[in-house]
Design a protein around this motif. Structure first.
Motif, short mmCIF file in Angstrom:
data_model
loop_
_atom_site.label_atom_id
_atom_site.label_comp_id
_atom_site.label_asym_id
_atom_site.label_seq_id
_atom_site.Cartn_x
_atom_site.Cartn_y
_atom_site.Cartn_z
N VAL A 121 0.85 -1.18 0.00
CA VAL A 121 0.00 0.00 0.00
C VAL A 121 0.89 1.23 0.00
N VAL A 122 0.62 2.15 -0.93
CA VAL A 122 1.35 3.42 -1.01
C VAL A 122 0.46 4.49 -0.40
N VAL A 123 0.88 5.03 0.73
CA VAL A 123 0.06 5.99 1.46
C VAL A 123 0.58 7.41 1.23
N TYR A 124 -0.30 8.26 0.75
CA TYR A 124 0.04 9.68 0.61
C TYR A 124 -0.04 10.35 1.97
N ARG A 125 0.85 11.34 2.16
CA ARG A 125 0.83 12.15 3.38
C ARG A 125 0.95 13.62 2.97
N LEU A 177 4.50 1.89 1.71
CA LEU A 177 5.37 2.91 1.15
C LEU A 177 4.69 4.25 1.38
N GLY A 178 5.46 5.32 1.33
CA GLY A 178 4.89 6.64 1.56
C GLY A 178 5.16 7.59 0.41
N VAL A 179 4.27 8.55 0.24
CA VAL A 179 4.49 9.65 -0.70
C VAL A 179 4.24 10.94 0.06
N PHE A 180 5.27 11.76 0.15
CA PHE A 180 5.15 13.02 0.88
C PHE A 180 4.72 14.13 -0.08
N VAL A 181 3.68 14.85 0.31
CA VAL A 181 3.11 15.91 -0.52
C VAL A 181 3.21 17.23 0.25
N GLY A 182 3.75 18.25 -0.40
CA GLY A 182 3.89 19.55 0.22
C GLY A 182 2.62 20.39 0.12
N ALA A 183 2.72 21.64 0.52
CA ALA A 183 1.58 22.54 0.51
C ALA A 183 1.14 22.83 -0.92
N SER A 184 -0.15 23.11 -1.10
CA SER A 184 -0.69 23.36 -2.43
C SER A 184 -0.33 24.74 -2.96
N SER A 185 0.18 25.60 -2.09
CA SER A 185 0.67 26.91 -2.54
C SER A 185 1.71 27.41 -1.56
#
Length: 326
Positions: free
Chosen positions: A114-118, A141-149
């Motif tokens: 499972v690939v989990v977004y954060r 597994l992880g996917v790191f997501v930054g701020a939308s702006s």
């Protein structure tokens, strides 16, 4: 139509998520920069869903995934992105369950990774530390997501989250997002790679030209810096209505004007977009193989409409036939 998209709920089956023999596990494919990865991405149920609705959604999800020869499942982490665009959002923002909680409590029969977004900005450093300490690196597994702006207030920055990952649980294979529409995105990918990103998953791709330019820039930047490029997984998503098309554009997805015209005027928007997704996939496959760039695909299925769900499942099946395991 119900939130489960009209699918008939099925009871959980043991060991859901089988794969054809011969391919390496997802972790090895990404860590070793192999091509041919195929993932399927969904959003967790809404926070407002009742416990019974959540159980039904999970059951239907497992039944749907049982049909597919996947390398893993992606669980998206939804955040309010109204700061990215002052225009009215075509669909309202509705908070969803924490993907980690949904997976742990309701997807126990899924036997693949499972690939989990954060979306790291909405979590405190303590929250991220706790998750990193408890994450099972053998199947998550992880996917790191930054701020939308750049002006959005956050609890934790992307660079800080990536540093925490390296400090607390570097064994957890972690990736990042790739947005072909952003200027100098290849430089961002290189920077993320140097901070520990082992793979990248793109924003929804409707312009293969933009995606190819990003990948080409990244590939040759890595060559110049004597880095081995990390796999890029292109996200494909069918579009079943003009409203969905408007939402894609609101999110910043580059939809070429000629294609927008085709989708708006098509007798069957969903069929037209499915055909375009497959054509894009073939174009990207040929380009990446010629370049020597490790790649794969994620089919994003976030609609609650049965027709769009079935089209997403069919697209994933056709993609597997195109990339049986590069």
């Amino acid at each position: 139509m119900s939130e489960v998209g009209g699918y008939r709920a099925a009871g959980p089956a043991a060991g859901i998520g089988g794969r054809a023999p011969g391919r390496a596990p997802l972790r090895a494919m990404l860590a070793e920069a192999r091509g041919g990865v195929l993932l399927f991405g969904i959003t967790p149920p809404r926070l407002s869903a009742s416990p019974e609705q959540v159980r039904q959604i999970a059951s239907v999800t497992m039944a749907r995934l049982a049909e597919l020869d996947l390398d893993g499942l992606v669980l998206y982490d939804i955040d309010d992105e109204s700061d990215r665009n002052p225009a009215e959002r075509p669909f309202p923002y509705l908070p969803t369950m924490d993907p980690v909680v949904f997976e742990a409590r309701h997807l126990g029969d899924w036997r693949r990774p499972v690939v989990v977004y954060r979306c790291v900005g909405k979590y405190t450093e303590a929250d991220l530390r706790n998750w990193l300490r408890s994450a099972d690196a053998s199947r998550m597994l992880g996917v790191f997501v930054g701020a939308s702006s750049g002006h959005k207030a956050v609890h934790t920055t992307l660079s800080r989250a990536q540093a925490l990952h390296q400090e607390i649980h570097p064994e957890l294979l972690a990736g990042g997002v790739a947005i072909a529409e952003r200027r100098d995105e290849h430089l961002r990918l290189v920077a993320k790679q140097r901070r520990g990103c082992a793979f990248f998953i793109s924003q929804v791709t409707y312009s293969s030209d933009a995606a190819k330019s990003m990948v080409s820039d990244y590939f040759y930047a890595c060559r110049e810096l004597r880095l081995a490029p990390r796999p890029v997984l292109f996200t494909l998503s069918v579009c079943g209505s003009v409203k969905t098309l408007a939402f894609l554009k609101w999110l910043g997805v580059d939809v070429p004007r000629w294609l927008e015209n085709e989708l708006r005027n098509a007798a069957d928007t969903l069929a037209e977009s499915s055909a375009h997704c497959l054509a894009n996939a073939r174009d990207l496959i040929a380009f990446c193989r010629r370049l020597g760039m490790p790649f794969g695909f994620t089919v994003e299925s976030v609609s609650i409409r049965r027709a769009e769900i079935e089209a997403s499942v069919a697209l994933a099946g056709e993609l597997r036939a195109l990339i049986p395991g590069d």
